[in-house]
Design a protein around this motif. Structure first.
Motif, PDB file in Angstrom:
ATOM      1  N   SER A  16      40.542  33.460  51.411  1.00  0.00           N
ATOM      2  CA  SER A  16      40.187  34.874  51.899  1.00  0.00           C
ATOM      3  C   SER A  16      41.461  35.173  52.753  1.00  0.00           C
ATOM      4  O   SER A  16      41.857  34.392  53.317  1.00  0.00           O
ATOM      5  CB  SER A  16      38.752  35.043  52.604  1.00  0.00           C
ATOM      6  N   ALA A 140      33.941  37.737  52.738  1.00  0.00           N
ATOM      7  CA  ALA A 140      34.690  38.024  51.743  1.00  0.00           C
ATOM      8  C   ALA A 140      34.534  36.908  50.594  1.00  0.00           C
ATOM      9  O   ALA A 140      34.342  37.201  49.493  1.00  0.00           O
ATOM     10  CB  ALA A 140      36.221  38.079  52.137  1.00  0.00           C
ATOM     11  N   TYR A 143      30.698  37.380  49.060  1.00  0.00           N
ATOM     12  CA  TYR A 143      30.518  38.629  48.434  1.00  0.00           C
ATOM     13  C   TYR A 143      31.831  39.064  47.537  1.00  0.00           C
ATOM     14  O   TYR A 143      31.481  39.603  46.469  1.00  0.00           O
ATOM     15  CB  TYR A 143      30.354  39.786  49.312  1.00  0.00           C
ATOM     16  N   VAL A 147      35.837  43.420  52.572  1.00  0.00           N
ATOM     17  CA  VAL A 147      34.592  43.396  52.865  1.00  0.00           C
ATOM     18  C   VAL A 147      34.951  43.896  54.516  1.00  0.00           C
ATOM     19  O   VAL A 147      35.898  43.812  55.027  1.00  0.00           O
ATOM     20  CB  VAL A 147      33.582  42.096  53.037  1.00  0.00           C
ATOM     21  N   THR A 159      29.493  45.052  54.490  1.00  0.00           N
ATOM     22  CA  THR A 159      29.474  45.914  53.426  1.00  0.00           C
ATOM     23  C   THR A 159      30.701  45.712  52.520  1.00  0.00           C
ATOM     24  O   THR A 159      31.961  45.658  52.908  1.00  0.00           O
ATOM     25  CB  THR A 159      29.913  47.582  54.041  1.00  0.00           C
ATOM     26  N   PRO A 160      30.439  44.885  51.343  1.00  0.00           N
ATOM     27  CA  PRO A 160      31.375  44.684  50.208  1.00  0.00           C
ATOM     28  C   PRO A 160      32.083  46.062  49.582  1.00  0.00           C
ATOM     29  O   PRO A 160      31.015  46.911  49.348  1.00  0.00           O
ATOM     30  CB  PRO A 160      30.673  43.657  49.302  1.00  0.00           C
ATOM     31  N   HIS A 162      34.294  47.009  46.236  1.00  0.00           N
ATOM     32  CA  HIS A 162      34.922  46.588  45.125  1.00  0.00           C
ATOM     33  C   HIS A 162      35.779  47.317  44.347  1.00  0.00           C
ATOM     34  O   HIS A 162      36.428  47.344  43.449  1.00  0.00           O
ATOM     35  CB  HIS A 162      33.926  45.942  44.158  1.00  0.00           C
ATOM     36  N   ARG A 294      36.863  39.143  42.814  1.00  0.00           N
ATOM     37  CA  ARG A 294      35.643  40.262  43.112  1.00  0.00           C
ATOM     38  C   ARG A 294      34.497  39.687  42.935  1.00  0.00           C
ATOM     39  O   ARG A 294      33.380  40.325  43.224  1.00  0.00           O
ATOM     40  CB  ARG A 294      35.803  41.478  42.179  1.00  0.00           C
ATOM     41  N   GLY A 296      33.128  36.521  44.294  1.00  0.00           N
ATOM     42  CA  GLY A 296      32.459  35.709  45.529  1.00  0.00           C
ATOM     43  C   GLY A 296      32.227  34.440  45.099  1.00  0.00           C
ATOM     44  O   GLY A 296      32.615  33.885  43.761  1.00  0.00           O
TER      45      GLY A 296
END
Length: 311
Positions: A16, A140, A143, A147, A159-160, A162, A294, A296
């Motif tokens: 990340s 990150a 998920y 994020v 809050t993710p 995408h 994307r 995780g």
């Protein structure tokens, strides 16, 4: 010795990049470099490093992943059984790409599996952020995608996202920079007016990324008030590489996490050209074209015949 599920338990955790400039300790982005662990129950802790960089770490219960697993089990009143682990990683250590966050998540996943905790993603996030002190990297990696997280007295929210599409190129130097050293140069407090500006810049960055306004996104990445002005002095080549990246097609650059790597962002389709240009000019550094990861972190049980490790 077999696992409690009759196969080899595996964990794969993406790297990340945190902050993206002004999103200090809040914005994280998962990228396609990975820490992989294959695990089975054993009479004692035995960690087998499959990557050269990992050979510096302890081989027993003192190993960081083992310590996180033991700590997580204790949180739920359980005792973590010892395991034999085969650990492989292509995440550079101490380069600002979330290697410690990935290790924390791997340890939590081990405890969740071998202690039968069945932890949710939110529970894993809360444990991991409690260890890290902030939710950006760990969020990150858990998920996937981009994020936005907050860690307040009332709890951790994440809050993710995408839907963001952009190309990524990392400039990774040979020298390490420990997070502790990079945090030491930061002020304990900033003025209220500066905090207002810094918050506005971070908000504007997110709005620009979500709408594909690359010009504004790049401007905001360069306008951070929280940490980059203080950390820049630790990285003497930052200005030169940043200018080169912008001239080669990046719309923005930012220190990746605590550094020293720089993350260069480009419009979709421009990443390959940017990477080639940087590679031709920066022979002393590693240039890696990355993708947003994307999915995780994820776990699986594999049959012994399909395992990659020597255990």
């Amino acid at each position: 010795m077999n696992t409690i599920s009759g196969g080899m338990f595996t964990v794969k955790v993406p790297a990340s990049s945190a902050n993206l400039g002004p999103g200090f300790d809040s914005i994280g982005l998962a990228v396609n470099l990975y820490l992989s662990v294959e695990a089975e129950l054993h009479s004692h802790w035995d960690i087998i490093p499959l990557s050269e960089e990992l050979k510096r770490f302890p081989r027993g219960s003192e190993h960081f992943i083992a310590q996180i697993a033991i700590r997580t089990a204790k949180l739920y009143g359980r005792e973590m059984p010892p395991c034999r682990l085969a650990v492989e990683s292509d995440i550079p250590l101490a380069r600002g790409l979330g290697s410690s966050a990935a290790a924390i998540i791997a340890g939590i996943e081990l405890a969740s599996h071998f202690c039968g905790l069945q932890l949710s993603r939110q529970e894993k996030l809360e444990i991991a952020a409690g260890v890290e002190g902030h939710p950006d990297n760990v969020g990150a990696s858990i998920y996937g995608g981009l994020v936005v997280g907050s860690q307040l007295e009332s709890g951790i929210d994440l809050t993710p996202v995408h839907s963001v599409e952009m190309d990524l190129v990392a400039v990774i130097p040979e020298d390490e920079l420990l997070t502790e050293s990079s945090r030491e140069v930061l002020p304990e407090r900033i003025a209220f007016s500066q905090a207002v500006e810094a918050s506005a810049v971070a908000n504007q960055l997110l709005a620009a990324l979500f709408t594909g306004n690359w010009r504004v996104a790049g401007k905001m990445m360069a306008s951070d008030r929280f940490h980059q002005p203080y950390r820049r002095r630790l990285i003497p080549w930052w200005d030169e590489v940043e200018q080169l990246a912008l001239e080669s097609g990046a719309f923005g650059t930012a220190l990746s996490g605590a550094g020293p790597s720089l993350l260069c962002l480009a419009e979709p389709g421009n990443g390959k050209k940017l990477a080639q240009s940087l590679e031709s000019s920066l022979s002393a550094m590693k240039i890696v074209q990355l993708e947003i990861e994307r999915s995780g972190s994820y776990t699986s049980i594999i049959h012994q015949d399909n395992k990659k490790s020597p255990i």
